[in-house]
Design a protein around this motif. Structure first.
Motif, PDB file in Angstrom:
ATOM      1  N   PHE A   6     -14.152 -12.688 -34.247  1.00 52.72           N
ATOM      2  CA  PHE A   6     -12.803 -12.220 -34.593  1.00 52.72           C
ATOM      3  C   PHE A   6     -12.728 -10.907 -35.268  1.00 52.72           C
ATOM      4  O   PHE A   6     -11.881 -10.223 -34.734  1.00 52.72           O
ATOM      5  N   VAL A   7     -13.657 -10.531 -36.075  1.00 51.61           N
ATOM      6  CA  VAL A   7     -13.531  -9.138 -36.583  1.00 51.61           C
ATOM      7  C   VAL A   7     -13.792  -8.185 -35.564  1.00 51.61           C
ATOM      8  O   VAL A   7     -12.921  -7.236 -35.344  1.00 51.61           O
ATOM      9  N   TRP A   8     -14.465  -8.429 -34.512  1.00 55.78           N
ATOM     10  CA  TRP A   8     -14.884  -7.522 -33.384  1.00 55.78           C
ATOM     11  C   TRP A   8     -13.421  -7.524 -32.672  1.00 55.78           C
ATOM     12  O   TRP A   8     -13.062  -6.357 -32.374  1.00 55.78           O
ATOM     13  N   TYR A   9     -12.828  -8.580 -32.217  1.00 54.31           N
ATOM     14  CA  TYR A   9     -11.422  -8.610 -31.420  1.00 54.31           C
ATOM     15  C   TYR A   9     -10.338  -7.762 -32.162  1.00 54.31           C
ATOM     16  O   TYR A   9      -9.559  -7.414 -31.825  1.00 54.31           O
ATOM     17  N   ALA A  10     -10.347  -8.222 -33.694  1.00 59.66           N
ATOM     18  CA  ALA A  10      -9.386  -7.806 -34.332  1.00 59.66           C
ATOM     19  C   ALA A  10      -9.424  -6.096 -34.461  1.00 59.66           C
ATOM     20  O   ALA A  10      -8.400  -5.463 -34.482  1.00 59.66           O
ATOM     21  N   VAL A  11     -10.747  -5.401 -34.803  1.00 59.94           N
ATOM     22  CA  VAL A  11     -10.794  -4.113 -34.838  1.00 59.94           C
ATOM     23  C   VAL A  11     -10.259  -3.720 -33.366  1.00 59.94           C
ATOM     24  O   VAL A  11      -9.733  -2.393 -33.347  1.00 59.94           O
ATOM     25  N   ARG A  12     -10.770  -4.261 -32.213  1.00 57.64           N
ATOM     26  CA  ARG A  12     -10.426  -3.581 -30.925  1.00 57.64           C
ATOM     27  C   ARG A  12      -8.985  -3.642 -30.553  1.00 57.64           C
ATOM     28  O   ARG A  12      -8.421  -2.651 -30.156  1.00 57.64           O
ATOM     29  N   THR A  13      -8.261  -4.851 -31.208  1.00 54.37           N
ATOM     30  CA  THR A  13      -7.014  -4.849 -30.887  1.00 54.37           C
ATOM     31  C   THR A  13      -6.046  -3.822 -31.624  1.00 54.37           C
ATOM     32  O   THR A  13      -5.272  -3.291 -31.189  1.00 54.37           O
ATOM     33  N   LYS A  14      -6.543  -3.882 -33.000  1.00 53.12           N
ATOM     34  CA  LYS A  14      -5.779  -2.726 -33.730  1.00 53.12           C
ATOM     35  C   LYS A  14      -6.085  -1.208 -33.316  1.00 53.12           C
ATOM     36  O   LYS A  14      -5.070  -0.584 -33.560  1.00 53.12           O
ATOM     37  N   LEU A  15      -7.206  -1.044 -32.930  1.00 53.96           N
ATOM     38  CA  LEU A  15      -7.407   0.495 -32.302  1.00 53.96           C
ATOM     39  C   LEU A  15      -6.547   0.707 -30.869  1.00 53.96           C
ATOM     40  O   LEU A  15      -6.014   2.018 -31.041  1.00 53.96           O
ATOM     41  N   LEU A  16      -6.756  -0.321 -30.067  1.00 46.03           N
ATOM     42  CA  LEU A  16      -5.826  -0.011 -29.039  1.00 46.03           C
ATOM     43  C   LEU A  16      -4.616  -0.024 -29.234  1.00 46.03           C
ATOM     44  O   LEU A  16      -3.535   0.812 -28.653  1.00 46.03           O
ATOM     45  N   GLY A  17      -4.035  -0.771 -30.307  1.00 44.45           N
ATOM     46  CA  GLY A  17      -2.522  -1.025 -30.538  1.00 44.45           C
ATOM     47  C   GLY A  17      -2.108   0.220 -31.158  1.00 44.45           C
ATOM     48  O   GLY A  17      -0.875   0.922 -30.904  1.00 44.45           O
ATOM     49  N   GLU A  18      -2.757   0.943 -32.044  1.00 43.30           N
ATOM     50  CA  GLU A  18      -2.649   2.301 -32.757  1.00 43.30           C
ATOM     51  C   GLU A  18      -2.478   3.149 -31.368  1.00 43.30           C
ATOM     52  O   GLU A  18      -1.608   4.235 -31.468  1.00 43.30           O
ATOM     53  N   ARG A  19      -3.405   3.326 -30.290  1.00 47.04           N
ATOM     54  CA  ARG A  19      -3.441   4.318 -29.417  1.00 47.04           C
ATOM     55  C   ARG A  19      -2.002   4.072 -28.434  1.00 47.04           C
ATOM     56  O   ARG A  19      -1.607   5.031 -27.975  1.00 47.04           O
ATOM     57  N   LEU A  20      -1.560   2.748 -28.119  1.00 51.86           N
ATOM     58  CA  LEU A  20      -0.401   2.528 -27.474  1.00 51.86           C
ATOM     59  C   LEU A  20       0.794   2.657 -28.347  1.00 51.86           C
ATOM     60  O   LEU A  20       1.822   2.498 -27.651  1.00 51.86           O
ATOM     61  N   GLY A  21       0.750   2.632 -29.741  1.00 54.04           N
ATOM     62  CA  GLY A  21       1.856   2.433 -30.501  1.00 54.04           C
ATOM     63  C   GLY A  21       2.418   1.073 -30.852  1.00 54.04           C
ATOM     64  O   GLY A  21       3.566   0.992 -31.048  1.00 54.04           O
ATOM     65  N   TYR A  22       1.678   0.174 -30.825  1.00 52.21           N
ATOM     66  CA  TYR A  22       2.003  -1.185 -30.997  1.00 52.21           C
ATOM     67  C   TYR A  22       1.509  -1.524 -32.549  1.00 52.21           C
ATOM     68  O   TYR A  22       0.466  -1.430 -32.896  1.00 52.21           O
ATOM     69  N   THR A  23       2.438  -2.192 -33.061  1.00 54.26           N
ATOM     70  CA  THR A  23       2.155  -2.934 -34.316  1.00 54.26           C
ATOM     71  C   THR A  23       2.535  -4.494 -34.179  1.00 54.26           C
ATOM     72  O   THR A  23       3.686  -4.683 -34.486  1.00 54.26           O
ATOM     73  N   VAL A  24       1.652  -5.183 -33.783  1.00 52.46           N
ATOM     74  CA  VAL A  24       1.833  -6.615 -33.531  1.00 52.46           C
ATOM     75  C   VAL A  24       0.928  -7.397 -34.140  1.00 52.46           C
ATOM     76  O   VAL A  24      -0.353  -7.369 -33.827  1.00 52.46           O
ATOM     77  N   PRO A  25       1.127  -8.414 -34.934  1.00 51.51           N
ATOM     78  CA  PRO A  25       0.354  -9.449 -35.756  1.00 51.51           C
ATOM     79  C   PRO A  25       0.084 -10.561 -34.886  1.00 51.51           C
ATOM     80  O   PRO A  25       0.835 -10.682 -33.747  1.00 51.51           O
ATOM     81  N   LEU A  62       6.377  -0.282 -30.701  1.00 47.13           N
ATOM     82  CA  LEU A  62       6.790  -1.677 -30.781  1.00 47.13           C
ATOM     83  C   LEU A  62       6.155  -2.149 -32.078  1.00 47.13           C
ATOM     84  O   LEU A  62       5.091  -2.370 -32.442  1.00 47.13           O
ATOM     85  N   CYS A  63       7.200  -2.620 -33.241  1.00 49.42           N
ATOM     86  CA  CYS A  63       7.017  -2.942 -34.517  1.00 49.42           C
ATOM     87  C   CYS A  63       7.388  -4.450 -34.598  1.00 49.42           C
ATOM     88  O   CYS A  63       8.642  -4.787 -34.607  1.00 49.42           O
ATOM     89  N   VAL A  64       6.584  -4.979 -35.095  1.00 47.01           N
ATOM     90  CA  VAL A  64       7.014  -6.652 -35.054  1.00 47.01           C
ATOM     91  C   VAL A  64       6.235  -7.077 -36.683  1.00 47.01           C
ATOM     92  O   VAL A  64       5.144  -6.994 -36.838  1.00 47.01           O
ATOM     93  N   ASN A  65       7.135  -7.778 -37.486  1.00 45.04           N
ATOM     94  CA  ASN A  65       7.021  -8.246 -38.637  1.00 45.04           C
ATOM     95  C   ASN A  65       6.052  -9.487 -38.272  1.00 45.04           C
ATOM     96  O   ASN A  65       6.336 -10.198 -37.665  1.00 45.04           O
ATOM     97  N   CYS A 107       8.910 -14.225 -23.148  1.00 45.18           N
ATOM     98  CA  CYS A 107       9.829 -12.825 -23.791  1.00 45.18           C
ATOM     99  C   CYS A 107       9.407 -11.761 -23.138  1.00 45.18           C
ATOM    100  O   CYS A 107       8.087 -11.343 -22.881  1.00 45.18           O
ATOM    101  N   ARG A 108      10.231 -10.828 -22.886  1.00 51.03           N
ATOM    102  CA  ARG A 108       9.883  -9.414 -22.436  1.00 51.03           C
ATOM    103  C   ARG A 108      10.521  -8.277 -23.433  1.00 51.03           C
ATOM    104  O   ARG A 108      11.696  -8.601 -23.594  1.00 51.03           O
ATOM    105  N   ILE A 109       9.559  -7.779 -23.748  1.00 47.90           N
ATOM    106  CA  ILE A 109      10.034  -6.530 -24.642  1.00 47.90           C
ATOM    107  C   ILE A 109       9.623  -5.244 -24.323  1.00 47.90           C
ATOM    108  O   ILE A 109       8.624  -4.998 -23.690  1.00 47.90           O
ATOM    109  N   HIS A 110      10.590  -4.183 -24.401  1.00 52.53           N
ATOM    110  CA  HIS A 110      10.349  -3.049 -23.898  1.00 52.53           C
ATOM    111  C   HIS A 110      10.123  -2.175 -25.087  1.00 52.53           C
ATOM    112  O   HIS A 110       9.958  -2.526 -26.231  1.00 52.53           O
ATOM    113  N   GLN A 111       9.788  -0.856 -24.845  1.00 52.76           N
ATOM    114  CA  GLN A 111       9.369   0.178 -25.823  1.00 52.76           C
ATOM    115  C   GLN A 111      10.352   0.502 -27.084  1.00 52.76           C
ATOM    116  O   GLN A 111      11.485   0.078 -26.636  1.00 52.76           O
ATOM    117  N   GLY A 112      10.017   0.730 -28.125  1.00 50.48           N
ATOM    118  CA  GLY A 112      10.988   1.221 -29.191  1.00 50.48           C
ATOM    119  C   GLY A 112      11.562   0.029 -29.825  1.00 50.48           C
ATOM    120  O   GLY A 112      12.544   0.202 -30.635  1.00 50.48           O
TER     121      GLY A 112
END
Length: 187
Positions: free
Chosen positions: A60-79, A95-98, A107-112
């Motif tokens: 889980f920690v391995w996938y969580a870190v990879r997801t976080k790093l790729l998300g930062e690179r793509l501009g996603y904050t998705v829990p 893309l910011c999601v609480n 669901c289809r979501i676009h940028q911003g």
């Protein structure tokens, strides 16, 4: 929520189908980064929800870190554990999601897009088959099934199912207004 290996496979398959793909290919790691992000997110959800043994926690920690790093690179904050199956993140970009938000299937979501809590402390609850256009903001409201939130809309009131909303603040647009906007006439 992903609670078994079978549900993980179903979520991954529906996410691919939402992007018009039939099966995962390794080249998507480079050519379709948003699809790859979703794959990492789903695997992170699986390992967080199902496997609580020491090996599962390490994976889980391995996938969580990879997801976080790729998300930062793509501009996603998705829990984790927010989106239902069939998610389609259309483009890279903000893309910011609480973490309190709940989004249904297909669901289809676009940028911003921002899905945040409202002034009264409520979190967004979004139904199935919802389209959220570029730069839309949804703040602590309930959105029904089969809703289209148009580009740049700021949704601060609940939206009934089957509606199209646009504007700041967002208002429901009926079919007549929709036809006038697109320039078509009904007979």
């Amino acid at each position: 929520m992903i609670d078994s290996r079978a549900s993980l496979r179903r979520y991954l398959a529906e996410d691919l189908a939402a992007h018009g793909l039939t099966r995962w290919r390794t080249r998507y790691r480079l050519t379709r980064r948003n699809v790859y992000f979703q794959r990492l997110l789903r695997k992170s959800e699986y390992w967080a929800n199902v496997r609580t043994d020491p090996v599962g926690r390490a994976v889980f920690v391995w996938y969580a870190v990879r997801t976080k790093l790729l998300g930062e690179r793509l501009g996603y904050t998705v829990p984790r554990n927010v989106f239902g199956p069939g998610l389609s993140i259309a483009h890279t970009g903000l893309l910011c999601v609480n973490s309190g938000a709940r989004v249904g299937a297909r669901c289809r979501i676009h940028q911003g897009v921002s899905l945040g809590n409202g002034a009264d402390g409520r979190y967004p609850v979004i139904g199935d088959d919802v389209f959220i256009g570029p730069n839309a903001v949804v703040l602590g409201v309930a959105i029904g099934d089969r809703v289209e939130v148009r580009a740049g809309a700021v949704v601060i009131r609940d939206v009934p199912e089957g509606a199209h909303v646009a504007g700041v603040p967002a208002k429901v647009i009926d079919k007549r207004d929709e036809q006038r906007i697109s320039g078509t006439q009904s007979t």
